[in-house]
Motif scaffolding. Sequence first.
Motif, PDB file in Angstrom:
ATOM      1  N   GLY A  40       0.846  -1.187   0.000  1.00 41.69           N
ATOM      2  CA  GLY A  40       0.000   0.000   0.000  1.00 41.69           C
ATOM      3  C   GLY A  40       0.882   1.238   0.000  1.00 41.69           C
ATOM      4  O   GLY A  40       1.860   1.317   0.752  1.00 41.69           O
ATOM      5  N   LEU A  41       0.563   2.198  -0.844  1.00 34.80           N
ATOM      6  CA  LEU A  41       1.338   3.433  -0.969  1.00 34.80           C
ATOM      7  C   LEU A  41       0.536   4.595  -0.409  1.00 34.80           C
ATOM      8  O   LEU A  41      -0.530   4.938  -0.937  1.00 34.80           O
ATOM      9  N   LEU A  42       1.041   5.182   0.661  1.00 35.29           N
ATOM     10  CA  LEU A  42       0.383   6.326   1.278  1.00 35.29           C
ATOM     11  C   LEU A  42       1.243   7.552   1.030  1.00 35.29           C
ATOM     12  O   LEU A  42       2.293   7.725   1.644  1.00 35.29           O
ATOM     13  N   GLY A  43       0.824   8.379   0.094  1.00 29.22           N
ATOM     14  CA  GLY A  43       1.594   9.571  -0.241  1.00 29.22           C
ATOM     15  C   GLY A  43       1.093  10.786   0.506  1.00 29.22           C
ATOM     16  O   GLY A  43      -0.042  10.829   0.974  1.00 29.22           O
ATOM     17  N   GLY A  44       1.964  11.794   0.617  1.00 29.12           N
ATOM     18  CA  GLY A  44       1.554  13.023   1.287  1.00 29.12           C
ATOM     19  C   GLY A  44       2.733  13.842   1.741  1.00 29.12           C
ATOM     20  O   GLY A  44       3.888  13.447   1.614  1.00 29.12           O
ATOM     21  N   SER A  45       2.423  14.991   2.295  1.00 35.46           N
ATOM     22  CA  SER A  45       3.460  15.880   2.803  1.00 35.46           C
ATOM     23  C   SER A  45       3.982  15.405   4.151  1.00 35.46           C
ATOM     24  O   SER A  45       5.127  15.666   4.505  1.00 35.46           O
ATOM     25  N   PHE A  46       3.107  14.768   4.951  1.00 32.55           N
ATOM     26  CA  PHE A  46       3.474  14.342   6.306  1.00 32.55           C
ATOM     27  C   PHE A  46       4.084  15.532   7.050  1.00 32.55           C
ATOM     28  O   PHE A  46       5.202  15.474   7.543  1.00 32.55           O
ATOM     29  N   ASN A  47       3.283  16.590   7.141  1.00 29.54           N
ATOM     30  CA  ASN A  47       3.768  17.859   7.686  1.00 29.54           C
ATOM     31  C   ASN A  47       2.930  18.317   8.890  1.00 29.54           C
ATOM     32  O   ASN A  47       2.242  19.329   8.817  1.00 29.54           O
ATOM     33  N   PRO A  48       3.013  17.592  10.014  1.00 30.92           N
ATOM     34  CA  PRO A  48       3.887  16.440  10.271  1.00 30.92           C
ATOM     35  C   PRO A  48       3.125  15.119  10.151  1.00 30.92           C
ATOM     36  O   PRO A  48       1.902  15.093  10.055  1.00 30.92           O
ATOM     37  N   ALA A  49       3.869  14.010  10.186  1.00 32.05           N
ATOM     38  CA  ALA A  49       3.255  12.690  10.323  1.00 32.05           C
ATOM     39  C   ALA A  49       2.578  12.617  11.686  1.00 32.05           C
ATOM     40  O   ALA A  49       3.016  13.254  12.641  1.00 32.05           O
ATOM     41  N   HIS A  50       1.495  11.845  11.772  1.00 34.83           N
ATOM     42  CA  HIS A  50       0.785  11.767  13.047  1.00 34.83           C
ATOM     43  C   HIS A  50       0.097  10.412  13.191  1.00 34.83           C
ATOM     44  O   HIS A  50       0.168   9.555  12.293  1.00 34.83           O
ATOM     45  N   GLU A  51      -0.579  10.225  14.315  1.00 39.85           N
ATOM     46  CA  GLU A  51      -1.208   8.945  14.623  1.00 39.85           C
ATOM     47  C   GLU A  51      -2.299   8.583  13.621  1.00 39.85           C
ATOM     48  O   GLU A  51      -2.602   7.412  13.410  1.00 39.85           O
ATOM     49  N   GLY A  52      -2.896   9.591  12.988  1.00 45.90           N
ATOM     50  CA  GLY A  52      -3.903   9.310  11.970  1.00 45.90           C
ATOM     51  C   GLY A  52      -3.322   8.565  10.786  1.00 45.90           C
ATOM     52  O   GLY A  52      -3.957   7.663  10.222  1.00 45.90           O
ATOM     53  N   HIS A  53      -2.079   8.910  10.397  1.00 49.55           N
ATOM     54  CA  HIS A  53      -1.410   8.186   9.321  1.00 49.55           C
ATOM     55  C   HIS A  53      -1.164   6.726   9.729  1.00 49.55           C
ATOM     56  O   HIS A  53      -1.330   5.804   8.915  1.00 49.55           O
ATOM     57  N   LEU A  54      -0.761   6.538  10.959  1.00 50.51           N
ATOM     58  CA  LEU A  54      -0.549   5.175  11.452  1.00 50.51           C
ATOM     59  C   LEU A  54      -1.855   4.394  11.481  1.00 50.51           C
ATOM     60  O   LEU A  54      -1.892   3.207  11.118  1.00 50.51           O
ATOM     61  N   HIS A  55      -2.922   5.057  11.898  1.00 46.91           N
ATOM     62  CA  HIS A  55      -4.231   4.413  11.981  1.00 46.91           C
ATOM     63  C   HIS A  55      -4.656   3.890  10.613  1.00 46.91           C
ATOM     64  O   HIS A  55      -5.052   2.724  10.465  1.00 46.91           O
ATOM     65  N   ILE A  56      -4.566   4.738   9.587  1.00 47.35           N
ATOM     66  CA  ILE A  56      -4.941   4.328   8.235  1.00 47.35           C
ATOM     67  C   ILE A  56      -4.031   3.200   7.744  1.00 47.35           C
ATOM     68  O   ILE A  56      -4.488   2.234   7.125  1.00 47.35           O
ATOM     69  N   SER A  57      -2.734   3.306   8.040  1.00 51.21           N
ATOM     70  CA  SER A  57      -1.785   2.299   7.577  1.00 51.21           C
ATOM     71  C   SER A  57      -2.077   0.928   8.172  1.00 51.21           C
ATOM     72  O   SER A  57      -2.065  -0.094   7.471  1.00 51.21           O
ATOM     73  N   LEU A  58      -2.336   0.895   9.460  1.00 52.46           N
ATOM     74  CA  LEU A  58      -2.622  -0.380  10.119  1.00 52.46           C
ATOM     75  C   LEU A  58      -3.944  -0.963   9.646  1.00 52.46           C
ATOM     76  O   LEU A  58      -4.075  -2.182   9.467  1.00 52.46           O
ATOM     77  N   GLU A  59      -4.939  -0.096   9.446  1.00 53.45           N
ATOM     78  CA  GLU A  59      -6.219  -0.572   8.928  1.00 53.45           C
ATOM     79  C   GLU A  59      -6.059  -1.104   7.508  1.00 53.45           C
ATOM     80  O   GLU A  59      -6.688  -2.088   7.120  1.00 53.45           O
TER      81      GLU A  59
END
Length: 236
Positions: A40-59
């Motif tokens: 799975g490819l999650l693109g973005g600025s990650f400005n900043p990275a946060h727990e929401g990004h982790l949540h989507i990734s794990l799901e």
Amino acid sequence: MTGPTVCTSKAPFQGRSTPPAPRCFPQLPGMDLWRGQRIGLLGGSFNPAHEGHLHISLEAIKRLNLDHVWWLVSPQNPLKSSKDMAPLQDRLRYARSLVRHPRIHVSDIEQRLGTTYTANTLERLKSLLPHSRLIWLMGADNLQQFPNWKRWTDIVATVPLAVFDRNHYSLRGLTGKMATRFRHSRLSVQAAKALATKTAPAWVFISLRRHPASATEIREAQTAISPFSVAVKPKE
């Protein structure tokens, strides 16, 4: 040539009857390192990275039956202003400090590939990883504005897409241009685990527990200190 690698001391995931995951994540992947893997490819600025990004990734790993998720940290999102954008190396360092999962990898691959637009990045990755199965991951907010992306129809035609529910955006996104135009390519939630095996165009909309984290709100909440200035403890 694959370029520098980021390695983990943790044992690789042993999932389905797929090849074992590589122990090192190449910043410019190639050869057979990722053969047979569902990524799975999650693109973005990650400005900043946060727990929401982790949540989507794990799901995504769970619901799409993925072997790995790559965070593609963009040098500069062409649809966003550079005014409040932290330097790429700061965003990468902060994202890596946040990730503690052996199947989630943070990469500056767009900088190494010299690509600015997602369509170009995906084309390059497809040629580098012909035997891997790639899925583009995004939130429902991006589904709404997706027609503003350069060559957005090419993106849909290149890899399957997984769209994750996000507060306030779901209804508008699902009645928008992309969802309407490709309505016949939408899979049911029950078929989500097979998305990686589908030929594009194919996409699925996944409702999940909404995570309160927002990069915009995090930046606005930072008054005296920037999240990128926090000391980072090295991974064990």
